[in-house]
Design an enzyme around this catalytic site. Structure first.
Site, PDB file in Angstrom:
ATOM      1  N   GLU A  45     -15.802  -3.519 -26.415  1.00  0.00           N
ATOM      2  CA  GLU A  45     -15.667  -3.739 -24.968  1.00  0.00           C
ATOM      3  C   GLU A  45     -16.896  -4.492 -24.500  1.00  0.00           C
ATOM      4  O   GLU A  45     -18.005  -4.287 -25.017  1.00  0.00           O
ATOM      5  CB  GLU A  45     -15.563  -2.403 -24.216  1.00  0.00           C
ATOM      6  CG  GLU A  45     -15.507  -2.622 -22.698  1.00  0.00           C
ATOM      7  CD  GLU A  45     -15.193  -1.379 -21.887  1.00  0.00           C
ATOM      8  OE1 GLU A  45     -15.414  -0.263 -22.373  1.00  0.00           O
ATOM      9  OE2 GLU A  45     -14.721  -1.548 -20.743  1.00  0.00           O
ATOM     10  N   CYS A 240     -12.576   0.387 -19.707  1.00  0.00           N
ATOM     11  CA  CYS A 240     -12.351   0.287 -18.264  1.00  0.00           C
ATOM     12  C   CYS A 240     -12.181  -1.145 -17.774  1.00  0.00           C
ATOM     13  O   CYS A 240     -11.565  -1.372 -16.733  1.00  0.00           O
ATOM     14  CB  CYS A 240     -13.504   0.947 -17.527  1.00  0.00           C
ATOM     15  SG  CYS A 240     -13.533   2.735 -17.737  1.00  0.00           S
ATOM     16  N   GLU A 375      -7.574   4.354 -20.027  1.00  0.00           N
ATOM     17  CA  GLU A 375      -7.666   5.786 -19.687  1.00  0.00           C
ATOM     18  C   GLU A 375      -6.839   6.020 -18.439  1.00  0.00           C
ATOM     19  O   GLU A 375      -7.371   6.057 -17.336  1.00  0.00           O
ATOM     20  CB  GLU A 375      -9.128   6.159 -19.423  1.00  0.00           C
ATOM     21  CG  GLU A 375      -9.896   6.405 -20.680  1.00  0.00           C
ATOM     22  CD  GLU A 375     -11.345   6.776 -20.431  1.00  0.00           C
ATOM     23  OE1 GLU A 375     -11.798   6.714 -19.269  1.00  0.00           O
ATOM     24  OE2 GLU A 375     -12.029   7.111 -21.401  1.00  0.00           O
TER      25      GLU A 375
HETATM   26  O1  AHR Z   1     -16.783   3.252 -23.720  1.00  0.00           O
HETATM   27  C1  AHR Z   1     -17.173   3.211 -22.377  1.00  0.00           C
HETATM   28  C2  AHR Z   1     -16.052   3.610 -21.431  1.00  0.00           C
HETATM   29  O2  AHR Z   1     -15.694   4.940 -21.639  1.00  0.00           O
HETATM   30  C3  AHR Z   1     -14.762   2.869 -21.610  1.00  0.00           C
HETATM   31  O3  AHR Z   1     -14.753   1.684 -20.915  1.00  0.00           O
HETATM   32  C4  AHR Z   1     -13.751   3.808 -21.013  1.00  0.00           C
HETATM   33  O4  AHR Z   1     -12.488   3.687 -21.601  1.00  0.00           O
HETATM   34  C5  AHR Z   1     -14.374   5.163 -21.185  1.00  0.00           C
HETATM   35  O5  AHR Z   1     -14.418   5.859 -20.001  1.00  0.00           O
END
Ligand code: AHR
Length: 656
Positions: A45, A240, A375
């Site tokens: 990410e 996220c 999520e």
């Molecule tokens: O890994 C960091 C964050 O943790 C990710 O973006 C999210 O999916 C989770 O809340």
């Protein structure tokens, strides 16, 4: 230090014949579930400057002048004007006009600070490029790599070139620059010279030495660390950022393919999510985009797993239904999924398959999985997921769908979502857990009781966040993760994928920790959590073998020992043992069910240990905690291996 550990560990591993007080039995004649190639993977990410300023090797920040403050990252001097009409890239309309300053001895131009500085290394080569046009006269761009502090030198300039802007039409100009000295916090500077004025757009600087030597590619050391983990899966692009703080800022893969110059900028929520670690200059150029993710997955031998938006913006940040896409208006979002499958897999006569070919990859990427939503939780999710599943099943029954179990590994939302995922027909369910040591030990048995009828489990984000304020990387957290992972492996029939999170963090720009790999502008360091992942992935094994203690129970913490066994696919065995106790443990490993004449062969031990459980690798001391390989004593008997595993140690035994 590393050598010292090697010697110490070799001594310990050789201490195999000591009194064996834990008898463990491996049923070599009962191979169970396949441990899938996807079992241990990576989750990428763009958090902690993982993409722009990290894996994507571009050195210029705000190269297209598209940040909301158009000159953020730049200092301008003289007669500089930001314009947005008549540029060469419609989706990135801003560019700058450089016109003569008011006096022959005055200067017009701008310089860029890079990401935490433009790091320049003596005698390395850098590829500079710029789009420019002459507005009047015969302008020349003088391009310099500079050391602004330059204390011991007469000049700030480490390398330079002159670019004559010969045409009134936009053209790309390129040059190679080789600095004659090194600087960690350098800058790129451009002076307007010659006669006249010039328009300038998409100012770029890359190291020539990128991963696979690709121009405009990835940082070699960081990509290499990914490859060296031997991952079977690459989940991307979040997290996220898939959801966005609002729908306008969600991740849209279609904006991240095609020519990089025309990929529109997006916000990055990690710029402002934690105001105690605020980075107002953190944006997403999308230039480490979906094509590049698929290509990276292919390069490192991992199955790609893209995550797509389900029509929900971040549910933490938006409790009001009006922030999300109405259920009857989801078609463009569903089309994004179907078009992505076309982009990845369809032949080159299709619209999206043709784009993939134009980008340099006519062969399909063989996408097999898509995750719908990150999520997400509650009915807002399940109502939206249903039409996605229906559409994907209809058009692509071969694609496996990953659904969400929400942000927590237990509790009301989790309990609601699992049965809902079954009803929805998800193939896998993504679970996330950022929890403390106690959770990780206790959850080594988590999957023993899961319904074997499925869906399967994807442990999509996890990391041990130490209790008592130990929310940073340290060896003990990695040890807890290893203990937990023995439970993933033992349950390989139902757990098909697992990815630690987050993956990368820039030491000067992180928002979240612990993370798996830390880096600055030239160096990177693998944490002990990385090495745990690497050992599990490299020595994944082929089929799970039952491994039990003297009372016939799986080794899930009795006497501090967690262990699993597997066949290695070549007639040998892999046994992973985690000793979480404060003392060494002697183990007597007996292989039942082998043919009488079968003799166990050589044994190799690879172990990870730190005397101080809070020890961690750093950029300055990158191998303080790292795996050590040593030859182990020959088997004590034809079907028996004895070992003593030191306190707080993860060891992998390769038995031929
Ligand atoms: O890994 C960091 C964050 O943790 C990710 O973006 C999210 O999916 C989770 O809340």
């Amino acid at each position: 230090m590393n050598r010292l550990i090697a010697v110490a560990m070799a001594a310990v591993c050789a201490f195999g014949a000591a009194a064996a007080d834990n008898v463990l039995t491996v049923r070599a004649d009962r191979p169970g579930a396949q441990i899938r190639p996807t079992m241990y993977g990576l989750f990428f990410e763009d958090i902690n400057f993982a993409a722009d300023g990290g894996l994507y090797a571009e050195m210029i920040k705000n190269r297209s002048f598209e940040f909301p403050q158009s000159l953020m990252g730049w200092r301008s001097f003289g007669n500089v004007e930001v314009r947005d009409q008549g540029g060469p890239f419609p989706r990135n309309p801003h560019y700058v006009r450089l016109s003569p300053a008011s006096h022959a001895h005055k200067h017009t131009g701008l310089d860029n600070e890079g990401f935490f500085g433009v790091i320049l290394q003596k005698d390395s080569t850098y590829r500079f490029s710029v789009y420019a046009r002459a507005v009047e006269g015969s302008p020349v761009l003088r391009v310099e790599l500079i050391d602004p502090s330059a204390s011991g030198r007469h000049t700030q300039v480490l390398a330079h070139c002159d670019i004559a802007v010969a045409s009134a039409d936009w053209h790309k100009y390129e040059a190679v620059l080789t600095p004659d000295a090194s600087v960690a916090k350098g800058r790129l500077r451009i002076f307007l010279e010659g006669n006249g004025a010039a328009d300038v757009e998409h100012v770029s600087l890359f190291p020539a030495d990128t991963w696979q030597g690709r121009p405009g590619g990835l940082r070699r050391d960081l990509a290499q660390k990914l490859a060296d983990m031997h991952p079977g899966l690459l989940r991307f692009p979040g997290g996220c950022i898939v959801e966005g703080t609002d729908l306008a800022t969600r991740y849209q893969w279609k904006n991240t393919v095609g020519p990089v110059e025309n990929r529109p900028l997006n916000e990055n929520r990690w710029h402002y999510t934690f105001t105690n670690r605020f980075f107002p200059d953190y944006y997403q150029t999308g230039c480490l985009g979906f094509f590049e993710y698929f290509q990276l997955a292919e390069d490192i031998g991992a199955e790609p797993l893209p995550v797509l938006n389900v029509g929900l913006s971040c549910q933490y940040q938006n409790s009001d239904e009006s922030a999300h896409v109405p259920v009857d208006s989801l078609q463009p979002y569903i089309d994004d999924v179907l078009d992505l499958i076309e982009f990845a897999n369809a032949d080159t006569t299709t619209v999206w398959g043709a784009l993939r070919a134009r980008m340099g990859h006519p062969a399909p990427f063989n996408l097999k999985y898509v995750a719908i939503g990150n999520e997400q939780w509650g009915e807002p999710y399940t109502r939206r997921l249903a039409p996605f599943v229906k559409a994907v099943r209809k058009a692509h029954p071969e694609i496996k769908i990953v659904g969400s179990s929400g942000p927590s590994p237990d509790g009301e939302e989790f309990d609601y979502l699992w049965p809902e995922m079954k009803k929805a027909g998800a193939d896998l369910v993504d679970e996330h857990f950022y929890r403390n040591e106690e959770f990780f030990l206790r959850n080594a048995t988590r999957y023993d009781g899961y319904d074997r009828k499925g869906p399967a489990v994807f442990a999509g984000e996890y990391a041990c966040h130490g209790a008592d304020g130990r929310g940073y990387n340290h060896f003990n957290a990695a040890l807890m993760e290893a203990a937990f992972m023995t439970g993933l492996e033992r349950n390989a029939d139902i757990v098909h994928m697992a990815t630690y999170a987050p993956l990368f963090a820039h030491v000067e720009g992180w928002q979240w920790r612990p993370d798996m790999i830390w880096f600055d502008n030239t160096r990177s360091v693998a944490t002990s959590s990385y090495y745990v992942q690497q050992l599990f992935a490299t020595f994944r094994g082929d089929r799970v073998l039952p491994l039990t203690d003297a009372s016939g129970r799986p080794c899930t913490g009795q006497d501090g020992i967690f262990a699993t066994a597997a066949t290695d696919g070549e007639g040998g065995y892999i046994v992973k043992v985690v000793n979480t106790a404060d003392e060494p443990r002697s183990l007597d490993l007996r292989f039942d069910g082998l043919r009488k004449r079968r003799q166990l062969g050589s044994v190799t031990c690879i172990s990870l240990h730190a005397d101080d459980p809070l020890r961690e690798n750093t950029l300055d001391e990158p191998f303080a905690v790292s795996p050590v390989r040593s030859a182990h004593d020959a088997p004590a008997a034809p079907h028996e291996v004895k070992m003593t595993i030191p306190a707080k140690t993860f060891a992998v035994y390769l038995i031929k």
